[in-house]
Scaffold this motif. Structure first.
Motif, mmCIF file in Angstrom:
data_model
loop_
_atom_site.group_PDB
_atom_site.id
_atom_site.type_symbol
_atom_site.label_atom_id
_atom_site.label_comp_id
_atom_site.label_asym_id
_atom_site.label_seq_id
_atom_site.Cartn_x
_atom_site.Cartn_y
_atom_site.Cartn_z
ATOM 1 N N ALA A 150 0.826 -1.211 0.000
ATOM 2 C CA ALA A 150 0.000 0.000 0.000
ATOM 3 C C ALA A 150 0.857 1.256 0.000
ATOM 4 C CB ALA A 150 -0.931 -0.013 1.219
ATOM 5 N N VAL A 151 1.937 1.251 0.772
ATOM 6 C CA VAL A 151 2.853 2.400 0.798
ATOM 7 C C VAL A 151 3.486 2.602 -0.575
ATOM 8 C CG1 VAL A 151 5.055 3.245 1.721
ATOM 9 C CG2 VAL A 151 3.345 2.265 3.269
ATOM 10 N N ALA A 152 3.989 1.521 -1.174
ATOM 11 C CA ALA A 152 4.623 1.624 -2.492
ATOM 12 C C ALA A 152 3.647 2.142 -3.538
ATOM 13 C CB ALA A 152 5.171 0.268 -2.913
ATOM 14 N N GLU A 153 2.411 1.668 -3.468
ATOM 15 C CA GLU A 153 1.374 2.106 -4.405
ATOM 16 C C GLU A 153 1.173 3.616 -4.327
ATOM 17 O OE1 GLU A 153 -2.245 2.147 -6.767
ATOM 18 O OE2 GLU A 153 -0.724 0.599 -6.567
ATOM 19 N N LEU A 154 1.080 4.159 -3.125
ATOM 20 C CA LEU A 154 0.821 5.587 -2.953
ATOM 21 C C LEU A 154 2.054 6.436 -3.263
ATOM 22 C CD1 LEU A 154 -1.368 5.373 0.266
ATOM 23 C CD2 LEU A 154 -2.141 6.035 -2.014
ATOM 24 N N PHE A 214 9.870 4.321 7.612
ATOM 25 C CA PHE A 214 10.397 3.014 8.018
ATOM 26 C C PHE A 214 10.030 1.946 6.988
ATOM 27 C CE2 PHE A 214 9.438 -1.005 10.251
ATOM 28 C CZ PHE A 214 10.717 -1.342 10.679
ATOM 29 N N HIS A 215 8.752 1.936 6.564
ATOM 30 C CA HIS A 215 8.315 0.966 5.554
ATOM 31 C C HIS A 215 9.034 1.206 4.227
ATOM 32 C CE1 HIS A 215 5.298 -1.130 7.836
ATOM 33 N NE2 HIS A 215 4.590 -0.039 8.079
ATOM 34 N N LEU A 216 9.248 2.480 3.901
ATOM 35 C CA LEU A 216 9.855 2.815 2.617
ATOM 36 C C LEU A 216 11.287 2.289 2.533
ATOM 37 C CD1 LEU A 216 8.849 4.196 0.101
ATOM 38 C CD2 LEU A 216 9.643 6.382 1.013
ATOM 39 N N LYS A 217 12.020 2.347 3.630
ATOM 40 C CA LYS A 217 13.379 1.794 3.639
ATOM 41 C C LYS A 217 13.361 0.306 3.327
ATOM 42 C CE LYS A 217 15.421 5.106 6.906
ATOM 43 N NZ LYS A 217 15.978 5.271 8.270
ATOM 44 N N MET A 268 12.924 -4.284 -3.079
ATOM 45 C CA MET A 268 12.729 -4.117 -4.520
ATOM 46 C C MET A 268 14.006 -3.678 -5.226
ATOM 47 S SD MET A 268 8.869 -2.579 -4.871
ATOM 48 C CE MET A 268 8.895 -2.928 -6.628
ATOM 49 N N ASN A 269 15.103 -3.548 -4.450
ATOM 50 C CA ASN A 269 16.398 -3.216 -5.014
ATOM 51 C C ASN A 269 16.356 -1.894 -5.785
ATOM 52 O OD1 ASN A 269 19.152 -3.651 -5.455
ATOM 53 N ND2 ASN A 269 18.781 -4.699 -7.409
ATOM 54 N N VAL A 270 15.770 -0.865 -5.147
ATOM 55 C CA VAL A 270 15.746 0.477 -5.726
ATOM 56 C C VAL A 270 16.367 1.431 -4.706
ATOM 57 C CG1 VAL A 270 13.725 0.030 -7.160
ATOM 58 C CG2 VAL A 270 13.414 0.947 -4.850
ATOM 59 N N ALA A 271 16.794 2.602 -5.197
ATOM 60 C CA ALA A 271 17.514 3.530 -4.326
ATOM 61 C C ALA A 271 16.825 4.872 -4.152
ATOM 62 C CB ALA A 271 18.922 3.757 -4.893
ATOM 63 N N SER A 272 15.691 5.091 -4.844
ATOM 64 C CA SER A 272 15.031 6.393 -4.736
ATOM 65 C C SER A 272 13.541 6.237 -5.021
ATOM 66 C CB SER A 272 15.625 7.391 -5.722
ATOM 67 O OG SER A 272 15.298 7.014 -7.051
ATOM 68 N N ARG A 273 12.790 7.279 -4.710
ATOM 69 C CA ARG A 273 11.353 7.273 -4.983
ATOM 70 C C ARG A 273 11.088 7.251 -6.486
ATOM 71 N NH1 ARG A 273 9.130 9.469 0.160
ATOM 72 N NH2 ARG A 273 7.083 9.837 -0.758
ATOM 73 N N VAL A 274 11.934 7.957 -7.248
ATOM 74 C CA VAL A 274 11.771 7.972 -8.708
ATOM 75 C C VAL A 274 11.960 6.576 -9.270
ATOM 76 C CG1 VAL A 274 12.741 8.822 -10.873
ATOM 77 C CG2 VAL A 274 12.454 10.388 -8.935
ATOM 78 N N GLU A 275 13.004 5.876 -8.795
ATOM 79 C CA GLU A 275 13.267 4.522 -9.277
ATOM 80 C C GLU A 275 12.144 3.576 -8.848
ATOM 81 O OE1 GLU A 275 16.916 1.251 -9.294
ATOM 82 O OE2 GLU A 275 17.157 3.185 -8.243
ATOM 83 N N LEU A 276 11.621 3.766 -7.630
ATOM 84 C CA LEU A 276 10.493 2.946 -7.169
ATOM 85 C C LEU A 276 9.285 3.147 -8.077
ATOM 86 C CD1 LEU A 276 8.925 1.173 -5.166
ATOM 87 C CD2 LEU A 276 8.503 3.234 -3.799
ATOM 88 N N THR A 277 9.023 4.413 -8.444
ATOM 89 C CA THR A 277 7.872 4.708 -9.303
ATOM 90 C C THR A 277 8.003 4.003 -10.650
ATOM 91 O OG1 THR A 277 7.545 6.851 -8.239
ATOM 92 C CG2 THR A 277 6.593 6.563 -10.431
ATOM 93 N N ARG A 278 9.202 4.065 -11.234
ATOM 94 C CA ARG A 278 9.415 3.400 -12.529
ATOM 95 C C ARG A 278 9.220 1.893 -12.397
ATOM 96 N NH1 ARG A 278 14.610 6.404 -13.148
ATOM 97 N NH2 ARG A 278 14.148 8.392 -14.144
#
Length: 438
Positions: free
Chosen positions: A376-380, A403-406, A412-422
């Motif tokens: 849910a956090v990743a989705e938002l 905390f959840h985002l870390k 998911m092996n990503v380093a930023s919010r932009v990379e998570l979004t992609r």
């Protein structure tokens, strides 16, 4: 029938009007049923729909029976006589096997069954049935059925907290409106979009739809006749907009409809719920919650009552009891976001629940070992929300979101919010796409 009524003519009744028999009694009874429904005489509408579904004549030996049965079932679902609606739908399969246009009958049956499943709280089945109904409607070249399927799909995703999927179908409803497909139940489509906007950005973002629904007499009547939770939702929305007159207009129409349909429990409960909110009467709200046949509407009445009791002296224990009932009702309606909102209120009263409502994960996505909360956090976050905004949606603190985002970044092996979004976008697009059913 006058134009103000025929602009809402349902697709199944539009099919009936094409009957080649000039004296088909099924068509006549179904149109009388629709006219009664459109003026708010719901009991008479259901009675006439039942007569239409039973009626066969030598001039039209059964060809119109299937659509008439679906219309009858749809009305039973709207007044929350769910067992009766399911029984009527049970006879459609046999008719479809001998129908001259079976795809259309199956498509209409699937969308009606999806609405039934959603009302029962079986959101997963509702989404599956609505998706299949949309595909079958396209195959049968019946685009007029798509808005009903898209409405169920938008609300199913919203109820489970899947905002991106809900937005997909809200956008499809907007497209349906632009293409003139929503002439049947525009109030249902507008209400679905308004609920999404209110969750996403508060009442102000849905103001144009809320005002439009409440100030249009026919739209308001159509919505309140079909959705027991709508009256209280509109009262809340009006007050959140700071417009008491708007809220009271919605409540007055709900009361008028309840008076006109004495004995119809779902309508009476909706009127009682709206009145309890307007008068800030927790006892009336508890009575409405007990009377509601709609699980989600009942849960919202308990939540409204609990919120009022929280503000009263020496009513903490009772507030906790009532809010616990709201959590159970929302959980049974597959509405984890709503349940978590109430859990947050209970937490402020010092109550910790052992059972915690869970969000549904995205079907078919490959997100490693993300928990449902992390999903849910990743989705938002992927939609551009800040940590504090995500916290407001999930009823947790911004620190907990961080905390959840870390953990999400690591899994998911990503380093930023932009990379998570992609990455999240690629994962979601690789899942089976119900959104293509439109």
């Amino acid at each position: 029938m006058p134009d103000s009524v025929t602009r809402f003519l349902p697709p199944v009744l539009s099919v009936l009007r094409t009957c080649e028999s000039g004296s088909c009694e099924t068509v006549r009874l179904a149109e009388l049923s629709f006219s009664a429904w459109s003026r708010g005489d719901l009991g008479e509408a259901v009675r006439l729909a039942a007569a239409a579904a039973r009626r066969q004549s030598s001039s039209c030996p059964g060809a119109c029976t299937g659509p008439a049965m679906i219309w009858h079932s749809a009305l039973l679902v709207r007044i929350r006589e769910l067992a009766s609606g399911a029984r009527v739908l049970g006879g459609i399969d046999e008719l479809a096997a001998t129908a001259s246009h079976p795809d259309g009958l199956v498509a209409a049956s699937l969308t009606c069954t999806a609405d039934l499943a959603f009302t029962r709280g079986d959101v997963d089945s509702a989404a599956d049935l609505a998706g299949r109904g949309a595909l079958k409607a396209q195959e049968a070249d019946l685009a007029c059925l798509l808005p009903e399927a898209h409405t169920v799909l938008a609300l199913s995703a919203l109820r489970q907290g899947n905002m991106s999927t809900s937005l997909d179908f809200v956008n499809q409803l907007r497209e349906d409106a632009l293409l003139g497909r929503t002439a049947d139940r525009p109030s249902q489509c507008a209400w679905a979009a308004a609920q999404y906007l209110e969750v996403q950005g508060g009442a102000k973002s849905a103001e144009h739809l809320v005002v439009g629904l409440i100030t249009d007499d026919q739209l308001l009547l159509d919505l309140l006749s079909s959705q027991p939770a709508a009256a209280s939702w509109l009262v809340r929305a009006g007050r959140n907009l700071g417009d008491e007159a708007l809220a009271r207009r919605a409540g007055a129409e709900a009361a008028r409809l309840a008076e006109l349909n004495g004995g119809l429990r779902s309508v009476e409960a909706a009127g009682m719920h709206a009145d309890g909110l307007l008068e800030e009467d927790p006892e009336r709200l508890i009575a409405a919650a007990r009377s509601h046949l709609d699980l989600w509407a009942g849960a919202s009445a308990y939540e409204d009552a609990g919120s009022l009791l929280c503000e009263m002296d020496r009513e903490r224990d009772r507030a906790v009891e009532v809010l616990e009932r709201a959590v159970d009702g929302y959980s049974n309606s597959a509405a984890p976001r709503d349940a978590r909102r109430v859990v947050s209120k209970l937490r402020s009263l010092g109550v910790r629940r052992g059972r915690y409502p869970q969000y549904g994960s995205q079907d078919g996505t490959s997100t490693g070992s993300l928990t449902v909360t992390e999903t849910a956090v990743a989705e938002l976050v992927s939609q551009g929300f800040t940590n504090s905004q995500v916290g407001e949606h999930l009823f947790i603190s911004g620190h907990t979101v961080a905390f959840h985002l870390k953990k999400i970044f690591r899994k998911m092996n990503v380093a930023s919010r932009v990379e998570l979004t992609r990455t999240w976008s690629r994962v979601a697009n690789s899942a089976p796409e119900l959104a293509n059913a439109g």
